[in-house]
Design a protein around this motif. Structure first.
Motif, PDB file in Angstrom:
ATOM      1  N   LEU A  69      11.160  58.191 -51.985  1.00 52.51           N
ATOM      2  CA  LEU A  69      10.284  57.172 -52.558  1.00 52.51           C
ATOM      3  C   LEU A  69       9.908  56.127 -51.510  1.00 52.51           C
ATOM      4  O   LEU A  69       8.743  55.716 -51.414  1.00 52.51           O
ATOM      5  CB  LEU A  69      10.962  56.519 -53.765  1.00 52.51           C
ATOM      6  N   ILE A  82       3.013  52.204 -59.147  1.00 51.79           N
ATOM      7  CA  ILE A  82       4.089  53.079 -59.638  1.00 51.79           C
ATOM      8  C   ILE A  82       3.548  54.440 -60.092  1.00 51.79           C
ATOM      9  O   ILE A  82       4.211  55.459 -59.925  1.00 51.79           O
ATOM     10  CB  ILE A  82       4.909  52.375 -60.743  1.00 51.79           C
ATOM     11  N   HIS A  83       2.330  54.462 -60.613  1.00 55.02           N
ATOM     12  CA  HIS A  83       1.747  55.734 -61.057  1.00 55.02           C
ATOM     13  C   HIS A  83       1.395  56.621 -59.866  1.00 55.02           C
ATOM     14  O   HIS A  83       1.546  57.840 -59.935  1.00 55.02           O
ATOM     15  CB  HIS A  83       0.538  55.474 -61.948  1.00 55.02           C
ATOM     16  N   ALA A  86       4.744  58.097 -58.786  1.00 56.46           N
ATOM     17  CA  ALA A  86       5.179  59.151 -59.715  1.00 56.46           C
ATOM     18  C   ALA A  86       4.375  60.428 -59.481  1.00 56.46           C
ATOM     19  O   ALA A  86       4.933  61.528 -59.462  1.00 56.46           O
ATOM     20  CB  ALA A  86       5.037  58.675 -61.162  1.00 56.46           C
ATOM     21  N   ASN A  90       5.786  63.981 -58.151  1.00 57.79           N
ATOM     22  CA  ASN A  90       5.853  64.837 -59.339  1.00 57.79           C
ATOM     23  C   ASN A  90       7.009  64.394 -60.243  1.00 57.79           C
ATOM     24  O   ASN A  90       7.814  65.188 -60.705  1.00 57.79           O
ATOM     25  CB  ASN A  90       6.001  66.312 -58.962  1.00 57.79           C
ATOM     26  N   ARG A  91       7.065  63.083 -60.475  1.00 55.17           N
ATOM     27  CA  ARG A  91       8.160  62.509 -61.254  1.00 55.17           C
ATOM     28  C   ARG A  91       7.630  61.915 -62.554  1.00 55.17           C
ATOM     29  O   ARG A  91       6.517  61.409 -62.611  1.00 55.17           O
ATOM     30  CB  ARG A  91       8.870  61.421 -60.439  1.00 55.17           C
ATOM     31  N   THR A  92       8.465  61.960 -63.572  1.00 53.61           N
ATOM     32  CA  THR A  92       8.137  61.357 -64.856  1.00 53.61           C
ATOM     33  C   THR A  92       9.150  60.281 -65.235  1.00 53.61           C
ATOM     34  O   THR A  92       8.995  59.624 -66.255  1.00 53.61           O
ATOM     35  CB  THR A  92       8.112  62.425 -65.972  1.00 53.61           C
ATOM     36  N   ASP A  93      10.157  60.083 -64.407  1.00 53.67           N
ATOM     37  CA  ASP A  93      11.243  59.144 -64.685  1.00 53.67           C
ATOM     38  C   ASP A  93      10.903  57.740 -64.182  1.00 53.67           C
ATOM     39  O   ASP A  93      11.519  57.232 -63.259  1.00 53.67           O
ATOM     40  CB  ASP A  93      12.554  59.650 -64.094  1.00 53.67           C
ATOM     41  N   ILE A  94       9.943  57.114 -64.827  1.00 55.22           N
ATOM     42  CA  ILE A  94       9.441  55.805 -64.405  1.00 55.22           C
ATOM     43  C   ILE A  94      10.568  54.768 -64.339  1.00 55.22           C
ATOM     44  O   ILE A  94      10.613  53.961 -63.410  1.00 55.22           O
ATOM     45  CB  ILE A  94       8.307  55.324 -65.338  1.00 55.22           C
ATOM     46  N   ILE A  97      12.340  55.155 -61.118  1.00 56.64           N
ATOM     47  CA  ILE A  97      11.489  54.684 -60.021  1.00 56.64           C
ATOM     48  C   ILE A  97      11.530  53.159 -59.981  1.00 56.64           C
ATOM     49  O   ILE A  97      11.681  52.563 -58.907  1.00 56.64           O
ATOM     50  CB  ILE A  97      10.045  55.211 -60.177  1.00 56.64           C
ATOM     51  N   GLN A  98      11.424  52.515 -61.144  1.00 60.44           N
ATOM     52  CA  GLN A  98      11.472  51.052 -61.205  1.00 60.44           C
ATOM     53  C   GLN A  98      12.803  50.520 -60.670  1.00 60.44           C
ATOM     54  O   GLN A  98      12.837  49.531 -59.938  1.00 60.44           O
ATOM     55  CB  GLN A  98      11.251  50.564 -62.639  1.00 60.44           C
TER      56      GLN A  98
END
Length: 188
Positions: A69, A82-83, A86, A90-94, A97-98
């Protein structure tokens, strides 16, 4: 689906690497299960490499995905929201990431500019730039030189990349189908 009798050798399951288990009931399933195990092993090795390389240049501790990241934020030397991050990863775990972004902010590796969900942009600080540059230097000496030393490896890496992208697409479709099954949506 009933479990197939795997005690007999047939042309479809005579491959030497075939070992019957609950995820590998024939050679097709065995080949994919072996690929999955290889992907998991490569992912873990890659994560350990990322952590070791980062530790060589800073005291900041990060997981493999966090390390990736940080480099994604630095990519192209332009701010990202952030989008963007992601999508690149290829991530959906926002939420994860935050969490990582908060760690980077606290460590002084990145800055945050703007407000609102889509208006917040992240970019590396001078410290973040130094850390990622130093990381790239260690990567060049310890990893890239070993990679370049094996001339056949470059073609293998390209083929592996292409194969992994194709397999990724299959897993994405399968994940959507499994989600639809969970939600009781039937295919038309």
């Amino acid at each position: 689906m009933a479990r197939r009798d795997t005690g007999k050798k047939s042309p479809e399951n005579s491959e030497a690497s075939f070992h019957p288990w609950h995820l590998a009931r024939d050679t097709h399933e065995s080949a994919l299960a072996e690929l999955e195990i290889s992907i998991m092993a490569a992912f873990e090795s890659f994560g350990r490499w990322q952590s070791a390389c980062l530790s060589a240049v800073t005291d900041f501790s990060a997981t493999g995905p966090e390390n990736a990241l940080l480099h994604m934020i630095r990519m192209d030397d332009r701010p990202k929201n952030i989008h963007d991050l992601a999508a690149i990863g290829n991530r959906t775990d926002i939420a994860n990431i935050q969490y990582s972004l908060r760690k980077f902010l606290k460590a002084g590796l990145i800055t945050r500019k703007g407000s609102g969900r889509s208006g917040v942009l992240y970019e590396v600080t001078d410290l973040g730039r130094r850390v990622t540059d130093d990381y790239a230097d260690v990567r060049q000496v310890e990893l890239i030189q070993a990679y370049v030393a094996d001339p056949a490896l470059e073609d293998d890496v390209r083929k592996a990349r292409d194969t992994l992208m194709k397999v990724s697409e299959i897993y994405e479709r399968a994940a959507r189908a499994a989600d639809a099954r969970r939600l009781g949506v039937t295919r038309g």
